[in-house]
Write a protein that holds these residues in place. Structure first.
Motif, mmCIF file in Angstrom:
data_model
loop_
_atom_site.group_PDB
_atom_site.id
_atom_site.type_symbol
_atom_site.label_atom_id
_atom_site.label_comp_id
_atom_site.label_asym_id
_atom_site.label_seq_id
_atom_site.Cartn_x
_atom_site.Cartn_y
_atom_site.Cartn_z
ATOM 1 N N GLU A 198 -0.926 6.949 3.381
ATOM 2 C CA GLU A 198 -0.472 6.791 1.994
ATOM 3 C C GLU A 198 0.132 5.412 1.732
ATOM 4 O O GLU A 198 0.944 5.255 0.816
ATOM 5 N N LYS A 199 -0.253 4.443 2.544
ATOM 6 C CA LYS A 199 0.231 3.065 2.402
ATOM 7 C C LYS A 199 1.758 3.001 2.381
ATOM 8 O O LYS A 199 2.350 2.245 1.637
ATOM 9 N N GLN A 200 2.381 3.811 3.266
ATOM 10 C CA GLN A 200 3.847 3.846 3.345
ATOM 11 C C GLN A 200 4.398 2.661 4.127
ATOM 12 O O GLN A 200 5.587 2.391 4.071
ATOM 13 N N PHE A 201 3.565 1.986 4.900
ATOM 14 C CA PHE A 201 3.953 0.757 5.584
ATOM 15 C C PHE A 201 2.731 -0.137 5.683
ATOM 16 O O PHE A 201 1.601 0.315 5.519
ATOM 17 N N LYS A 202 2.968 -1.416 5.925
ATOM 18 C CA LYS A 202 1.859 -2.371 5.988
ATOM 19 C C LYS A 202 0.943 -2.023 7.157
ATOM 20 O O LYS A 202 1.376 -1.498 8.182
#
Length: 124
Positions: free
Chosen positions: A80-84
């Motif tokens: 979910e694109k919670q970190f790079k």
């Protein structure tokens, strides 16, 4: 009566300084080992096309590091694109993030999408 010669006094002083230096180096080594131990507990090893451990629980604000132990490149991509996302990691390369808000972060390798893992972030 003091029977120590100036040479013996210098030798005694040098021994005392050497002992202090060794003590300081030993203490620094223990501190480094403690830092290494704490950073190693938040490490995910990539080996045999798997993330190990598959689920890692950390506190918000702690660092998480992935190390590629395979001969093949791997990536780390948050579902979910919670970190790079990482670049492709070659053998022995590392990728580190700082855990954000509490929650469950699922990730995968974009080169090998069947490789998945989870980071559970708890309130610090």
């Amino acid at each position: 009566m003091n029977t120590m010669t100036p040479r013996n006094k210098r030798m005694g002083l040098l021994c005392a300084i050497s002992f202090l230096n060794l003590s300081i180096f030993a203490l620094a080594g223990e501190m480094k080992d403690a830092d290494s131990a704490s950073s190693m507990q938040n490490t995910v090893e990539i080996k045999d096309f798997a993330f190990n451990p598959q689920t890692l629980t950390v506190k918000s604000g702690e660092k998480v590091t992935w190390i590629n132990r395979d001969e093949e490149p791997h990536t780390i991509v948050s579902v979910e694109k919670q970190f790079k996302k990482s670049t492709a990691l070659d053998t022995e390369q590392e990728f580190t993030i700082t855990a954000g808000a509490p929650g469950t972060y699922t990730y995968f390798c974009s080169v090998h999408p069947k490789m998945t893992g989870t980071i559970v972030v708890e309130k610090s």
